[in-house]
Design a protein around this motif. Structure first.
Motif, PDB file in Angstrom:
ATOM      1  N   ASP A  84      90.892  59.597  58.416  1.00 30.64           N
ATOM      2  CA  ASP A  84      89.947  58.539  58.821  1.00 30.64           C
ATOM      3  C   ASP A  84      88.489  58.916  58.596  1.00 30.64           C
ATOM      4  N   TRP A  85      88.212  59.809  57.645  1.00 31.48           N
ATOM      5  CA  TRP A  85      86.841  60.225  57.352  1.00 31.48           C
ATOM      6  C   TRP A  85      86.056  59.139  56.610  1.00 31.48           C
ATOM      7  N   THR A  87      86.294  55.867  57.579  1.00 31.26           N
ATOM      8  CA  THR A  87      86.295  54.701  58.453  1.00 31.26           C
ATOM      9  C   THR A  87      85.048  54.713  59.346  1.00 31.26           C
ATOM     10  N   ASP A  88      85.021  53.840  60.341  1.00 38.17           N
ATOM     11  CA  ASP A  88      83.945  53.853  61.323  1.00 38.17           C
ATOM     12  C   ASP A  88      84.531  53.483  62.686  1.00 38.17           C
ATOM     13  N   ARG A  92      86.640  56.732  63.545  1.00 38.62           N
ATOM     14  CA  ARG A  92      85.742  57.711  62.948  1.00 38.62           C
ATOM     15  C   ARG A  92      85.258  58.720  63.998  1.00 38.62           C
ATOM     16  N   SER A  95      87.988  61.107  64.374  1.00 42.24           N
ATOM     17  CA  SER A  95      88.056  61.920  63.156  1.00 42.24           C
ATOM     18  C   SER A  95      86.982  62.992  63.144  1.00 42.24           C
ATOM     19  N   ASP A  96      85.784  62.637  63.583  1.00 38.84           N
ATOM     20  CA  ASP A  96      84.679  63.597  63.570  1.00 38.84           C
ATOM     21  C   ASP A  96      84.925  64.750  64.536  1.00 38.84           C
ATOM     22  N   ASP A 119      92.980  57.033  54.604  1.00 41.43           N
ATOM     23  CA  ASP A 119      93.230  56.037  55.640  1.00 41.43           C
ATOM     24  C   ASP A 119      94.630  55.459  55.414  1.00 41.43           C
ATOM     25  N   SER A 132      81.742  58.874  51.148  1.00 41.12           N
ATOM     26  CA  SER A 132      82.261  59.590  52.315  1.00 41.12           C
ATOM     27  C   SER A 132      82.928  60.900  51.907  1.00 41.12           C
TER      28      SER A 132
END
Length: 291
Positions: A84-85, A87-88, A92, A95-96, A119, A132
Motif C-alpha cells: 500500500d505504498w 495509496t493514501d 497509507r 503502510s508507513d 496494491d 511513489s
C-alpha cells in the motif's frame, strides 16, 4: 557447470504454522531457533516478515539480529513486506508504520533487500505509482538497502512480469528492482523468455522458487498461500525458469518460498531439508540441460 547456488530460506519457509492468509501471521518459532535451523541445513540466506521483526524488537535490540546471523554464518538477510505504498488515507498511514519498522531493521541488521508488494485492491494511476515507487526506492537507499517489487497475479495493479519490468525500468532507480517468484511468473502463463529479453539484470534483486499444480485450486490467493508444491514437483518448469534468470546475469541468493498447509505442519528441520533438496535438484537439472 555452475557452482552450487546460495539458497535463502524466505520468511514463510521457516515460519511453521504462520501464514500470510492468517490467522497466525507471526511464527511460533523464535528467530534464533529459525536461524540456527536454517544454518544447520546449509542455507546461506534468511528472511523475516514484519510481524516477526516486531516480536523480535519487543525483547531484543535489532542489532542482535545481525549478530545472530553472523554467529551462524548466514550472510544474506531479506525483510518483508511493505504494501500500500502507492495509496493514501488510513491504508497509507498503516503502510508507513510498517515502512519505518522494516527500513530501520534493514539498516540495523544489514538487510540487502526489502520486498514490497503492489496494491491488491484497485488499480493505481501509472504516473503516481512510478512517483511513489521512486520515493520508496530513494528512502530504501538512505537506509542502506533496496526494494524488490513482487508483482502479484491477483493484485489490482502490477499483476504480471511485463507490468513489473515497465515500472522499474521507467523509474530507473538503482535501489528499485524486481522480485521474481516463479509462481507469479508461471501461474498467469508468462513466457520465461521475457525475463532474459526484457528485464535488465541490474533491476533483478530477488528470485524465489516453488511450484504448483497444473490448475489453481480455489482463488489465486488461496492457491498460492495454501497449496504450493516443492520446486520440481509440480507443473512449472523450474529448471527452465532458473536458466532464464541466469541469462540476466543474476548472481544473488536464490530464495525458496514454501507456502502450503503441508509444509506448515512439518517439523522445521524436515521442512528446510525438503525445500533445500528439491531446489538443488532443479539446479542440477538446469545444469544437465545446459551441458
Amino acid at each position: 557447470m555452475n557452482r552450487e547456488p546460495r539458497l535463502l530460506a524466505t520468511c514463510w519457509t521457516t515460519a511453521g504454522a504462520a501464514s500470510p492468509s492468517g490467522p497466525l501471521t507471526r511464527s511460533p518459532f523464535t528467530v534464533a531457533d529459525r536461524i540456527a535451523a536454517a544454518a544447520a541445513d546449509g542455507w546461506s540466506g534468511f528472511g523475516l516478515v514484519h510481524a516477526d521483526l516486531v516480536e523480535f524488537r519487543r525483547t531484543r535490540p535489532l542489532g542482535e539480529l545481525r549478530r545472530l546471523l553472523d554467529d551462524h554464518g548466514v550472510e544474506h538477510l531479506e525483510l518483508e513486506l511493505i504494501e500500500d505504498w502507492g495509496t493514501d488515507g488510513e491504508r497509507r498511514t498503516a503502510s508507513d508504520r510498517v515502512r519505518r519498522d522494516v527500513f530501520d531493521a534493514a539498516e540495523a541488521a544489514g538487510a540487502a533487500t526489502v520486498k514490497v508488494g503492489p496494491d491488491t485492491s484497485a488499480p493505481a494511476d501509472p504516473d503516481r505509482l512510478a512517483e511513489s515507487f521512486a520515493t520508496l526506492a530513494a528512502e530504501a537507499a538512505e537506509h542502506g538497502t533496496r526494494v524488490a517489487l513482487e508483482f502479484l497475479p491477483f493484485a489490482g495493479t502490477l499483476r504480471d512480469l511485463r507490468a513489473g519490468i515497465d515500472l522499474v525500468t521507467r523509474v530507473g532507480h538503482p535501489a528499485g528492482g524486481l522480485c521474481l517468484d516463479v509462481w507469479h511468473v508461471a501461474r498467469p502463463g508468462t513466457d520465461y523468455a521475457l525475463i532474459a529479453e526484457s528485464l535488465p539484470g541490474e533491476h533483478l534483486f530477488a528470485v524465489e522458487l516453488d511450484d504448483a499444480a497444473a490448475e489453481p485450486v480455489g482463488t489465486l490467493f488461496e492457491d498460492t498461500a495454501q497449496r504450493r508444491l516443492l520446486p520440481g514437483q509440480g507443473s512449472f518448469d523450474v529448471p527452465a525458469f532458473i536458466a532464464a534468470v541466469r541469462a540476466t546475469g543474476f548472481d544473488g541468493p536464490w530464495g525458496v518460498e514454501m507456502l502450503s498447509d503441508r509444509h506448515r505442519g512439518l517439523p522445521l528441520p524436515q521442512a528446510l531439508r525438503e525445500a533445500r533438496e528439491a531446489a538443488l535438484a532443479c539446479f542440477a537439472e538446469a545444469d544437465h540441460r545446459a551441458a
